[in-house]
Design an enzyme around this catalytic site. Sequence first.
Site, short mmCIF file in Angstrom:
data_model
loop_
_atom_site.label_atom_id
_atom_site.label_comp_id
_atom_site.label_asym_id
_atom_site.label_seq_id
_atom_site.Cartn_x
_atom_site.Cartn_y
_atom_site.Cartn_z
N GLU A 178 0.82 -1.23 0.00
CA GLU A 178 0.00 0.00 0.00
C GLU A 178 0.85 1.27 0.00
OE1 GLU A 178 -2.70 0.45 3.34
OE2 GLU A 178 -3.55 2.30 2.54
N LYS A 220 -2.39 -2.08 -3.20
CA LYS A 220 -3.46 -1.24 -2.63
C LYS A 220 -3.10 0.22 -2.86
CE LYS A 220 -5.86 -0.22 1.70
NZ LYS A 220 -6.51 -0.78 2.89
C1 5MM Z 1 -8.19 1.56 8.53
O1 5MM Z 1 -7.12 2.48 8.48
C2 5MM Z 1 -5.85 1.88 8.29
C3 5MM Z 1 -4.95 2.10 9.43
O2 5MM Z 1 -4.54 3.41 9.53
P1 5MM Z 1 -3.55 3.85 10.74
O3 5MM Z 1 -2.36 2.96 10.74
O4 5MM Z 1 -3.24 5.27 10.40
O5 5MM Z 1 -4.34 3.73 12.01
C4 5MM Z 1 -5.25 2.34 6.94
O6 5MM Z 1 -3.99 1.83 6.69
C5 5MM Z 1 -6.18 1.85 5.90
O7 5MM Z 1 -6.05 0.44 5.80
C6 5MM Z 1 -5.91 2.44 4.54
O8 5MM Z 1 -5.44 3.76 4.59
C7 5MM Z 1 -7.19 2.43 3.75
O9 5MM Z 1 -8.19 3.04 4.54
P2 5MM Z 1 -9.08 4.16 3.90
O10 5MM Z 1 -9.88 4.71 5.06
O11 5MM Z 1 -8.16 5.16 3.28
O12 5MM Z 1 -9.94 3.42 2.89
#
Ligand code: 5MM
Length: 340
Positions: A178, A220
Amino acid sequence: MNKDQLIKIARAIVAKGKGILAADESSGTIKRRFDAIGVESTENNRRDYREMLFRTTSAMKNQISGVILFDETIRQNAKDGKPLVQLISESGSLPGIKVDKGTKPLPFCPGEVITEGLDGLGERLDEYRKLGAVFAKWRAVIDIDNGIPSYTALNTNAHALARYAALCQEHDIVPIVEPEVLMDGGHDIDRCYAITEWVLKTVFSDLYYQRVMLEGMVLKPNMVISGKKAEKRAGPDEVADKTLRVLKNCVPPAVSGIAFLSGGQSDEEATVHLNLINQMGPLPWPVTFSYGRALQHEPQTVWAGKAENVAAAQRAFAHRARMNGLAAQGQWKHDLEKAA
Ligand code: 5MM
């Protein structure tokens, strides 16, 4: 490394009409989400909330191919004592785990960060595999602003992503790679295109040098989109067109699949964009969702920490999962949102 098994899992993650629920919010992030709905972020509340999602049978069975968990969650039991991982597996979904340890400021690169967590990762992967994880996730964060991203931040983050991916495969875990270009700034869509292209080219070059098997991973990425504070934001057709163009230019067809992050798009925006991209097929890879906020925002708001709201929140989650499952096949229609 069991190549066949890795490929099988990677393909299952991006199976037709299915995608990932990103429920791997670290302690700080889940606290922010809970603050917004007036819920205290205790271990039990986090467990209750996530258990509610994992017990949404229709979504878990039909649209959620895998769930990304946080370290705390992979070790937690449901209220009745059943491990949450077992709950996920029994529904037919695959348990995954976030293995990065978050970001730290990158030396000599003001405003930029590096994702940490490579030390001891091999041992942690072995433990997570024993706990039931079959795939992992590592998120690199690239910000766009005046003079950034720098060559240093971009290359350092890409290198770490590739090292993580190789370690995962060596330990029989499918890596979700990602590299997130944030949509926080005031930049236009073409700047996002240029930076996303640079990031993806660098990441795939590093994956090659680390000998990562592309068939045994899932990418991702962010979509190519205007910054949230941009004066004029590009419309859905332009987002879909430019996103697909950059992916076709940078992502080898050998990659098992692409599962987008939502990155702060509204629930419906994330669905519309995914749908349009899939309507532009045939595509070289399956293209689906790995959404955190765009799947959870609505159920979280409806739930608000109250037991009496659980059924309604599950309906909200099932609805968003169904909409995104359709979008992953280019079959979503606006009327379906209205009907719900
Ligand atoms: C769910 O959020 C994930 C964890 O974020 P932190 O490490 O900042 O707590 C994040 O990695 C998430 O898997 C991705 O950014 C995709 O989430 P979004 O909300 O952007 O779809």
